[in-house]
Scaffold this active site. Sequence first.
Site, short mmCIF file in Angstrom:
data_model
loop_
_atom_site.label_atom_id
_atom_site.label_comp_id
_atom_site.label_asym_id
_atom_site.label_seq_id
_atom_site.Cartn_x
_atom_site.Cartn_y
_atom_site.Cartn_z
N GLY A 51 0.72 -1.33 -0.06
CA GLY A 51 0.06 -0.13 0.15
C GLY A 51 0.80 1.41 0.15
N ASP A 80 8.35 6.47 7.77
CA ASP A 80 7.75 5.90 8.80
C ASP A 80 6.46 6.67 9.07
OD1 ASP A 80 8.11 3.63 10.68
OD2 ASP A 80 8.03 5.21 12.21
N SER A 81 5.36 5.93 9.56
CA SER A 81 4.17 6.50 9.59
C SER A 81 3.14 5.81 10.57
CB SER A 81 3.33 6.82 8.25
OG SER A 81 3.36 5.15 7.50
N GLY A 141 -4.58 -0.39 5.61
CA GLY A 141 -4.21 0.01 7.12
C GLY A 141 -5.41 0.66 7.56
P1 IMP Z 1 5.35 1.40 9.43
O1 IMP Z 1 5.58 2.89 8.89
O2 IMP Z 1 6.00 0.29 8.39
O3 IMP Z 1 5.86 1.59 11.11
O4 IMP Z 1 3.98 1.15 9.49
C1 IMP Z 1 3.00 2.38 9.63
C2 IMP Z 1 1.45 1.45 10.01
O5 IMP Z 1 0.68 2.68 10.09
C3 IMP Z 1 1.12 0.95 8.78
O6 IMP Z 1 1.20 -0.47 8.63
C4 IMP Z 1 -0.43 1.13 8.90
O7 IMP Z 1 -1.00 0.16 9.83
C5 IMP Z 1 -0.31 2.50 9.52
N1 IMP Z 1 -0.54 3.46 8.50
C6 IMP Z 1 0.70 4.26 8.00
N2 IMP Z 1 0.10 5.25 6.80
C7 IMP Z 1 -1.07 4.83 6.65
C8 IMP Z 1 -2.15 5.24 5.73
O8 IMP Z 1 -1.92 5.99 4.84
N3 IMP Z 1 -3.27 4.59 5.65
C9 IMP Z 1 -3.71 3.70 6.67
N4 IMP Z 1 -2.72 3.30 7.68
C10 IMP Z 1 -1.57 3.80 7.61
#
Ligand code: IMP
Length: 205
Positions: free
Chosen positions: A22, A77-78, A157
């Site tokens: 995604g 990272d989000s 997500g």
């Molecule tokens: P990481 O940045 O790989 O630690 O993952 C961040 C997590 O935050 C993702 O697996 C999603 O669960 C959630 N996330 C980050 N950005 C989005 C988005 O744009 N929509 C929905 N969920 C998000």
Amino acid sequence: MSTPEAEIQNPKRLVVATGNPGKLREMQAYLDDLGWELQLKPPELEIEETGETFTENACLKASAVALATGQWAIADDSGLEVDALDGAPGIYSSRYGKTDTERIERLLGELGNELNREAQFVCVVAIARPDGAIALQAEGICRGEILRAPRGTKGFGYDPIFYVPDQRLTFAEMTPEMKRRYSHRGKAFEALIPQLSQLKGVQSD
Ligand code: IMP
């Protein structure tokens, strides 16, 4: 074959430090238009997110992928910060459950009947040079509200429970173009892109 020097002269190819399809789709859309070619990181390369902030994690992922591949790398990272949960799940957003459905159910369970549904998505994007040094970083934030039940089928997500009042839509109800425009990732890339062209400008001097 290009040398590391050639890569520095022309950092048009970036290795992406994500295994999340995604996120990859969205990152590709921002950079494709600018002629940047994205390449997935080798799947065996797992990077532990040991940082305590989005910025630390984005930088450590970009640096680790750059060092391991000897190429320019990009990482984001989000996560979702819910006001009534003191900012949880935050940097633990991806580790809040095993699947998107489990993560959404856990969040809705923890929020229960809380009236304050305010939340924000945060995204930090970082670009590292082949030697692992961070060349650029940018942050984007999107404020919204957590619904009581999922709505919409697009995105990934937590998108189906994140409602943007100005648009009267959840992220999962937005077209990819709308999400690109309003999302935390969209805003981070909006801040990053002018810096990217500066990076090219400096190097072509
Ligand atoms: P990481 O940045 O790989 O630690 O993952 C961040 C997590 O935050 C993702 O697996 C999603 O669960 C959630 N996330 C980050 N950005 C989005 C988005 O744009 N929509 C929905 N969920 C998000």
